[in-house]
Design a protein around this motif. Structure first.
Motif, short mmCIF file in Angstrom:
data_model
loop_
_atom_site.label_atom_id
_atom_site.label_comp_id
_atom_site.label_asym_id
_atom_site.label_seq_id
_atom_site.Cartn_x
_atom_site.Cartn_y
_atom_site.Cartn_z
N PRO A 40 29.18 4.84 4.53
CA PRO A 40 28.21 4.61 3.45
C PRO A 40 27.06 3.66 3.82
N LEU A 41 27.11 2.99 4.98
CA LEU A 41 26.12 1.97 5.31
C LEU A 41 24.73 2.56 5.53
N LYS A 42 23.73 1.91 4.93
CA LYS A 42 22.34 2.30 5.12
C LYS A 42 21.85 1.87 6.51
N GLU A 43 20.73 2.42 6.91
CA GLU A 43 20.09 1.96 8.14
C GLU A 43 19.66 0.51 7.95
N GLY A 44 19.95 -0.32 8.95
CA GLY A 44 19.62 -1.74 8.86
C GLY A 44 20.58 -2.54 8.01
N GLY A 45 21.70 -1.94 7.62
CA GLY A 45 22.69 -2.63 6.81
C GLY A 45 23.49 -3.64 7.61
N VAL A 46 24.51 -4.20 6.96
CA VAL A 46 25.32 -5.26 7.57
C VAL A 46 26.80 -4.88 7.52
N PHE A 47 27.48 -5.10 8.65
CA PHE A 47 28.93 -4.90 8.70
C PHE A 47 29.58 -6.22 9.10
N LEU A 48 30.49 -6.69 8.27
CA LEU A 48 31.22 -7.94 8.53
C LEU A 48 32.69 -7.61 8.75
N LEU A 49 33.23 -8.07 9.86
CA LEU A 49 34.63 -7.82 10.20
C LEU A 49 35.40 -9.12 10.31
N ASN A 50 36.52 -9.21 9.63
CA ASN A 50 37.44 -10.33 9.83
C ASN A 50 38.44 -9.92 10.90
#
Length: 300
Positions: A40-50
């Motif tokens: 679902p992430l848009k272009e230029g979006g952010v992904f945060l992983l723990n």
């Protein structure tokens, strides 16, 4: 649990799921390769992983499909070891406060200082009844989140990638392959009605196939402290701990690491006793550790 969250100056009363996201966070690295989180992430979006994976290595622990999405959509990728912070401060495996602070720092929805002040105020209202020490622990978790956040450098060329193991084996039943596998990947909506049973019945003995492996910590049995009360197995909510009595002849080919005790039950077979923890079934709740009545805990 998948939470869908919206922010906006106008009404956000939208009773449908977010299908085009600016921000996606994964709170457990065990979900990589199992759930399609980045789609679902848009272009230029952010992904945060723990994760507990070092930041310089974490990109290689994503699947090839996830790596492709991050590279092609120019996703900003951040890594944080929230569990390390929570354990150090005394919150155990409760990482929500850390992840919430990280979200507000990265997302830019509010100025960082304003967001932190609001989070700390909310913590005070939520936990003041539980004691000032709980409030201060959560405040410390918020302060530590900023320093622990690290941006992941996405390599320009091809990188190593993680290949998840198959959840359902090829020799499994049609029900397992056609119904269970999709639901285990959160793709249940894709199952056609024609594959479902006509009368709604389900085959037995299917829960044994779902090995989740999501606990960041699992209990370890200290045989020298065990009093053989079996309370850990009785208390475990997910049946991840089993206790067994075995005859010595059945242990002749057992590896050296398969530790057993002489059973203290009345028997004439010289039975051996063992507590066995199944890591892939464990949820990391540690009810077993709290339940163990031994003076020196037999589960740690």
């Amino acid at each position: 649990t998948t939470s869908h969250l919206r922010f906006g100056k106008s009404s956000v009363n939208m009773p449908w799921l977010v299908e085009s996201a600016d921000f996606v966070a994964c709170h457990n690295s065990a979900y990589i390769g199992r759930y399609d989180m980045l789609a679902p992430l848009k272009e230029g979006g952010v992904f945060l992983l723990n994760s507990e994976i070092p930041t310089e290595e974490v990109f290689e622990h994503l699947t090839e499909a996830d790596q492709k999405i991050i590279s092609e959509r120019k996703i900003k990728f951040y890594n944080i070891d929230a569990l390390k912070i929570a354990e150090k401060i005394g919150l155990g495996n409760r990482i929500n406060t850390v992840m919430q602070a990280a979200f507000f720092k990265i997302s830019g929805i509010l100025p960082e200082d304003e967001a932190i002040a609001l989070i700390k105020d909310a913590i005070d209202k939520s936990f003041s009844s539980k004691g000032e020490d709980i409030v201060e622990m959560n405040w410390a978790a918020v302060d530590a989140a900023s320093a622990a956040l690290e941006e992941v450098k996405v390599p320009a060329g091809k990188a190593k990638f993680y290949t998840p193991k198959e959840l359902i084996k090829d020799d499994a039943s049609d029900f397992a392959k056609n119904i269970m596998k999709a639901t285990m990947h959160l793709k249940g909506d894709s199952i056609p009605v024609s594959l479902m049973s006509f009368d709604g019945t389900l085959p037995p003995s299917t829960s044994k196939l779902e090995k989740r492996g999501v606990a960041p910590r699992v209990p370890h049995w200290l045989s020298e402290n065990c009093i053989q009360c079996n309370q850990c197995a009785q208390a475990c909510p997910h049946a991840a701990i089993r206790v067994k009595q075995m005859e010595k002849k059945d242990l002749e080919s057992a590896p050296d690491t398969f530790v057993t005790l002489k059973s203290n039950t009345k028997n004439d077979k010289d039975l051996q006793y063992k507590v066995q923890v199944y890591p892939e079934d464990c949820q990391g709740c540690f009810v077993c550790v709290e339940t163990c009545p031994a003076k020196q805990k037999a589960l740690v």
